[in-house]
Design a protein around this motif. Structure first.
Motif, PDB file in Angstrom:
ATOM      1  N   ARG A 180       0.812  -1.227   0.000  1.00  6.73           N
ATOM      2  CA  ARG A 180       0.000   0.000   0.000  1.00  6.73           C
ATOM      3  C   ARG A 180       0.846   1.278   0.000  1.00  6.73           C
ATOM      4  N   GLU A 181       1.954   1.248   0.784  1.00  3.20           N
ATOM      5  CA  GLU A 181       2.806   2.450   0.887  1.00  3.20           C
ATOM      6  C   GLU A 181       4.025   2.265  -0.031  1.00  3.20           C
ATOM      7  N   ASN A 182       4.264   3.222  -0.866  1.00  2.13           N
ATOM      8  CA  ASN A 182       5.406   3.174  -1.804  1.00  2.13           C
ATOM      9  C   ASN A 182       5.507   1.826  -2.527  1.00  2.13           C
TER      10      ASN A 182
END
Ligand SMILES: Cc1cc2nc3c(=O)[nH]c(=O)nc-3n(C[C@H](O)[C@H](O)[C@H](O)COP(=O)(O)OP(=O)(O)OC[C@H]3O[C@@H](n4cnc5c(N)ncnc54)[C@H](O)[C@@H]3O)c2cc1C
Length: 330
Positions: A180-182
């Motif tokens: 989800r993040e980066n």
């Protein structure tokens, strides 16, 4: 370069919690050595980080001064990428914490862990993280490059079992990378090597396993071609619980002298000693009774006197080859 490392030292030494070592200081020579004895470089400063803040400070100082910098986990890079001459080494060997959540079958471990530290922690609760075959190899370099080992067929590459990374990026900030993040960074870190930042923590999936059936055997030179063809066809159909490695080499001349993954230390028939052979080493991760007939079939082209099979605890499997790959080897 000496001037640059002195400048980094003066920026760091008041706030650094870990160790800072310069040439000539006590402990410097042991700390600068990496696994490959051919790469005998002399960094201007070794920064043995104690925590993430130390890493951030080291990265920021390095970029402020513009010094050549290498990052080190286990120091097993054959090419010597984890050291340099005259520059800074950001050494994570003091950061080896492992936390296991047995119920969730997940672990978090720090960027300086060796494979053995992860195996010891996960085996306490009967779980494994699929990684390499020598326990003193660094986890960071191995995972960031992909990571293969005995369990690759069963559970995938090491990097396939990572769910998240924490890292210090080149500007000294902390980032997370997961689905989800980066997500682009997450993709890059799973096989792209060590150029995206200093990984401080891995979040990984674990799998239940405490022992395997381990089998081995030697085939004479004259049968090698037939063996390799047999292996190709056999493995195309084999269950994922089976892993079969073959190495081509000279069989040891004496007991207890061998340099390869599967030591064959006890069963080298006299007619094969010192001769070119194919050494088969196999593991079976499923129910032992179900695996034995398959292992027998796989070893059918081996000299019968060289064949053996036994159940081995996972920790024994993971440390079996350690002494064959000592530090300092060229
Ligand atoms: C004896 C031996 C056995 C091996 N067995 C296997 C095996 O079974 N399976 C397999 O897949 N490979 C194996 N390898 C290869 C090994 O995975 C690579 O050499 C790997 O790079 C070693 O990781 P390391 O952390 O020890 O190395 P290091 O030399 O510390 O680092 C290697 C690279 O990763 C970078 N790096 C290290 N830590 C970090 C970090 N925290 N963040 C960002 N970058 C970092 C370094 O800068 C360098 O570029 C083996 C190598 C040896 C010498």
């Amino acid at each position: 370069m000496a001037e640059a490392s002195e400048e980094v030292y003066s920026l760091l030494h008041r706030r650094f919690k870990g160790g800072l070592l310069r040439p000539g200081e006590s402990g410097y020579d042991d700390a600068r050595a990496i696994w490959n004895g051919m790469v005998a470089r002399r960094p201007g400063l070794l920064a043995q980080c104690a925590d993430v803040t130390d890493i951030q400070n080291a990265v920021r100082s390095a970029s402020e001064i513009g010094i050549l910098t290498a990052v080190r986990c286990g120091g097993h890079s054959l090419a010597g990428f984890s050291t340099c001459d005259g520059g800074l080494v950001i050494d994570l060997s003091r950061m080896r914490n492992v936390t296991v959540d047995a119920e969730a079958r997940r672990a978090r471990f720090a960027g300086g862990c060796l494979l053995g530290s992860i195996d010891s922690a996960t085996q306490k609760v009967g779980l494994v993280f699929p990684a390499g075959v020598v326990s003193h190899t660094g986890a960071s370099g191995l995972i960031l490059g992909g990571g293969t080992g005995w369990l690759t067929r069963r559970f995938g590459l090491s990097c396939d079992n990572v769910e998240g990374f924490s890292l210090v990026t080149a500007d000294g900030s902390v980032a997370r990378a997961n689905s989800r993040e980066n997500p682009d960074l997450f993709w890059a870190l799973r096989g792209g090597g060590g150029n995206f930042g200093v990984v401080t923590e891995f979040e990984v999936k674990l799998h239940p396993l405490t022992s395997v059936v381990f089998a081995e055997g030697l085939s004479p030179e004259t049968d090698i071609e037939q063996l390799l063809e047999y292996w190709r066809d056999f493995m195309a159909e084999a269950p994922l619980d089976l892993k079969w490695n073959i190495d081509l080499r000279l069989a040891p001349l004496k007991w207890n002298i061998d340099l390869r993954l599967a030591p064959h230390k006890e069963k080298v028939p006299s007619e094969l000693r010192g001769r070119p052979v194919a050494g088969s080493s196999l593991i079976w991760t499923g129910d032992p009774d179900a695996g034995r007939p398959l292992l027998q079939r796989a070893l059918s082209l081996c000299n019968p006197d060289s064949v053996s099979s036994r159940i081995v605890p996972f920790m024994d499997l993971q440390t079996m080859a350690d002494s064959d790959f000592p530090h300092g080897r060229r």
